[in-house]
Structure formats: structure tokens, C-alpha cells
Design a protein around this motif. Structure first.
Motif, PDB file in Angstrom:
ATOM      1  N   LYS A  51      32.884  30.853  37.378  1.00 20.48           N
ATOM      2  CA  LYS A  51      33.851  31.948  37.300  1.00 20.48           C
ATOM      3  C   LYS A  51      33.546  32.846  36.101  1.00 20.48           C
ATOM      4  CE  LYS A  51      37.378  29.687  34.459  1.00 20.48           C
ATOM      5  NZ  LYS A  51      38.830  29.479  34.304  1.00 20.48           N
ATOM      6  N   SER A  58      26.756  34.030  41.270  1.00 18.94           N
ATOM      7  CA  SER A  58      26.070  33.726  42.530  1.00 18.94           C
ATOM      8  C   SER A  58      24.624  33.342  42.265  1.00 18.94           C
ATOM      9  CB  SER A  58      26.133  34.936  43.477  1.00 18.94           C
ATOM     10  OG  SER A  58      27.464  35.225  43.855  1.00 18.94           O
ATOM     11  N   GLU A 145      31.802  33.664  46.450  1.00 14.54           N
ATOM     12  CA  GLU A 145      32.924  34.587  46.314  1.00 14.54           C
ATOM     13  C   GLU A 145      34.149  34.157  47.119  1.00 14.54           C
ATOM     14  OE1 GLU A 145      30.863  38.266  47.149  1.00 14.54           O
ATOM     15  OE2 GLU A 145      30.601  38.632  45.030  1.00 14.54           O
ATOM     16  N   SER A 147      36.596  32.505  45.931  1.00  9.36           N
ATOM     17  CA  SER A 147      37.801  32.520  45.102  1.00  9.36           C
ATOM     18  C   SER A 147      38.658  33.759  45.329  1.00  9.36           C
ATOM     19  CB  SER A 147      37.433  32.416  43.620  1.00  9.36           C
ATOM     20  OG  SER A 147      36.848  33.617  43.158  1.00  9.36           O
ATOM     21  N   TYR A 148      38.032  34.869  45.740  1.00 12.14           N
ATOM     22  CA  TYR A 148      38.791  36.093  45.981  1.00 12.14           C
ATOM     23  C   TYR A 148      39.744  35.948  47.166  1.00 12.14           C
ATOM     24  CZ  TYR A 148      35.335  38.204  42.882  1.00 12.14           C
ATOM     25  OH  TYR A 148      34.545  38.506  41.805  1.00 12.14           O
ATOM     26  N   THR A 176      32.045  30.295  43.884  1.00 10.46           N
ATOM     27  CA  THR A 176      31.895  31.357  42.893  1.00 10.46           C
ATOM     28  C   THR A 176      33.011  32.389  43.026  1.00 10.46           C
ATOM     29  OG1 THR A 176      30.550  32.876  44.229  1.00 10.46           O
ATOM     30  CG2 THR A 176      29.387  31.080  43.102  1.00 10.46           C
ATOM     31  N   GLY A 177      33.210  33.152  41.970  1.00 13.65           N
ATOM     32  CA  GLY A 177      34.200  34.222  41.957  1.00 13.65           C
ATOM     33  C   GLY A 177      34.734  34.433  40.557  1.00 13.65           C
ATOM     34  N   ARG A 178      35.190  35.623  40.279  1.00 13.65           N
ATOM     35  CA  ARG A 178      35.643  35.943  38.917  1.00 13.65           C
ATOM     36  C   ARG A 178      36.803  35.060  38.454  1.00 13.65           C
ATOM     37  NH1 ARG A 178      35.239  42.138  36.932  1.00 13.65           N
ATOM     38  NH2 ARG A 178      33.023  42.461  37.401  1.00 13.65           N
TER      39      ARG A 178
END
Length: 213
Positions: A51, A58, A145, A147-148, A176-178
Motif C-alpha cells: 500500500k 504493482s 489494485e 483495495s480500491y 495492491t492499492g494505495r
């Protein structure tokens, strides 16, 4: 003995002293690490969360997957947002016999501008992910991605946590994801944060193949 000889002898003694101190420190450090390694006896797959707002989440996931492929492992990727197939990683892995690559998204939300379409894509991606989480023939799964989906409210996180906790014992998963939903962080084994201190894009540098995609 001349002054020069004394100076050389002093430097030699000092060098030996430093070398001995270094060996002592390294021996102590090795003892600590050996003890930690000896305590790690559990053998199972891990859940890794990558994160943060920096570049490279990624890339780190795919690099780890490449390592797994190198050991003969079977892997799968589900991309929850990216809807492009011209990325370097897709081109490299798409025909690889050990990797199943699924591009499930339609692009970023500001590109699609269609919430219902994005929700439907998220549900389809999760349906596939749920099946993979039941399949012990997959050694590593990368949910890029994902997590979005929780941040935007496209998916509920609780069923995902349940599926993760009941996956095959040896299966590794990377998400993965911010930002990461707290329930995911509570069950994760490894959490790494990629920080953003500077990015070429903000300096006006155009995104380029091999770096951004």
C-alpha cells in the motif's frame, strides 16, 4: 625504529583492532538472526499487502511473482482496475505456461465515468478471485489494485477476508492499492508501504513504456 615505521605499526594495530571489532559485531548480529530464523518454523502461504501513495506497488507484486515463477510455481493475476493489455508485464506473462493473467477492469474511475459498469466489473473480478482462492494448484495470486474496490464501495471486504482465511494452506496472496481496508490489514502477514517523495510526472515527464506501464 624510525618514526615512519612506528606510524605504520600503529596504523596496522588500529586496522586489526577495527577488524576484530567488526567481526565481533557481525558475530553478535549473526547470532541474533540465526535465533530468529530458528524460531520461524511454520510453513504456510502468506498474505502480503502493498500500500501507499508511492510508485512501485504493482511492480513489487509482479517482481515477487516472477521470483515464484522462477521456482516453478503456478501463479495468477487479476487486475481489478487496469483495463489495458499493452503493459509490459502483461505482454511478458500473457503466454507464460505458469501464469494466468486476467484483465478485469475497464480503467480508472475518472476514465470510465460509469459507476454501474465499474461495480459489475468488480463483481466479476471477485467471482473469479473467489474461485482461485479455493484452488490449491495456484501457489501465488496477485490481486492488483483490489483495495480500491473497498474504498469505492464496489465490494464488501468481509467476504473477501473470509475467503482469504479459508484459502489453501500453502497459497500466497498479494493485494495492491494505495489504501487498505482495516479488516485486510488485521489478517495480513506482511504489510509494506511505498512512500511518495517525488514523482517524475509532477516534474512534467511523460509516462513511458517500461517505467509506468
Amino acid at each position: 625504529m624510525s618514526n615512519d615505521d612506528k606510524t605504520l605499526e600503529s596504523k596496522d594495530l588500529e586496522s586489526k583492532h577495527l577488524e576484530n571489532k567488526h567481526r565481533e559485531r557481525m558475530a553478535a548480529r549473526k547470532a541474533v538472526m540465526d535465533a530468529k530464523i530458528a524460531q520461524a518454523v511454520e510453513e504456510r502461504g502468506v498474505l502480503i499487502l502493498l500500500k501507499g501513495n508511492g510508485k512501485g506497488k504493482s511492480s513489487s507484486a509482479f517482481g515477487t511473482m516472477l521470483r515464484s515463477v522462477g521456482h516453478g510455481k503456478r501463479c495468477a493475476v487479476i487486475q481489478f482496475i487496469k483495463g489495458r493489455t499493452e503493459t509490459g508485464e502483461y505482454k511478458f506473462f500473457k503466454d507464460h505456461p505458469q501464469v494466468d493473467w486476467h484483465v478485469m477492469g475497464h480503467g480508472f474511475t475518472w476514465e470510465t465515468q460509469d459507476r454501474e459498469q465499474d461495480i459489475e466489473a468488480a463483481k466479476k473480478a471477485w467471482a473469479l478471485a473467489e474461485e482461485l482462492l479455493k484452488d490449491p494448484t495456484y501457489d501465488m495470486l496477485v490481486f492488483d489494485e483490489m483495495s480500491y474496490m473497498f474504498k469505492y464501495g464496489y465490494l464488501d471486504v468481509e467476504p473477501v477476508v473470509v475467503a482469504l482465511e479459508h484459502r489453501p494452506l500453502a497459497q500466497n496472496v498479494i493485494i495492491t492499492g494505495r489504501t487498505m481496508a482495516l479488516p485486510l490489514q488485521e489478517v495480513a502477514d506482511t504489510i509494506s508501504v511505498v512512500q511518495d517523495e517525488r514523482h517524475a510526472f509532477r516534474l512534467g515527464v511523460k509516462a513511458q513504456p517500461g517505467i509506468e506501464y
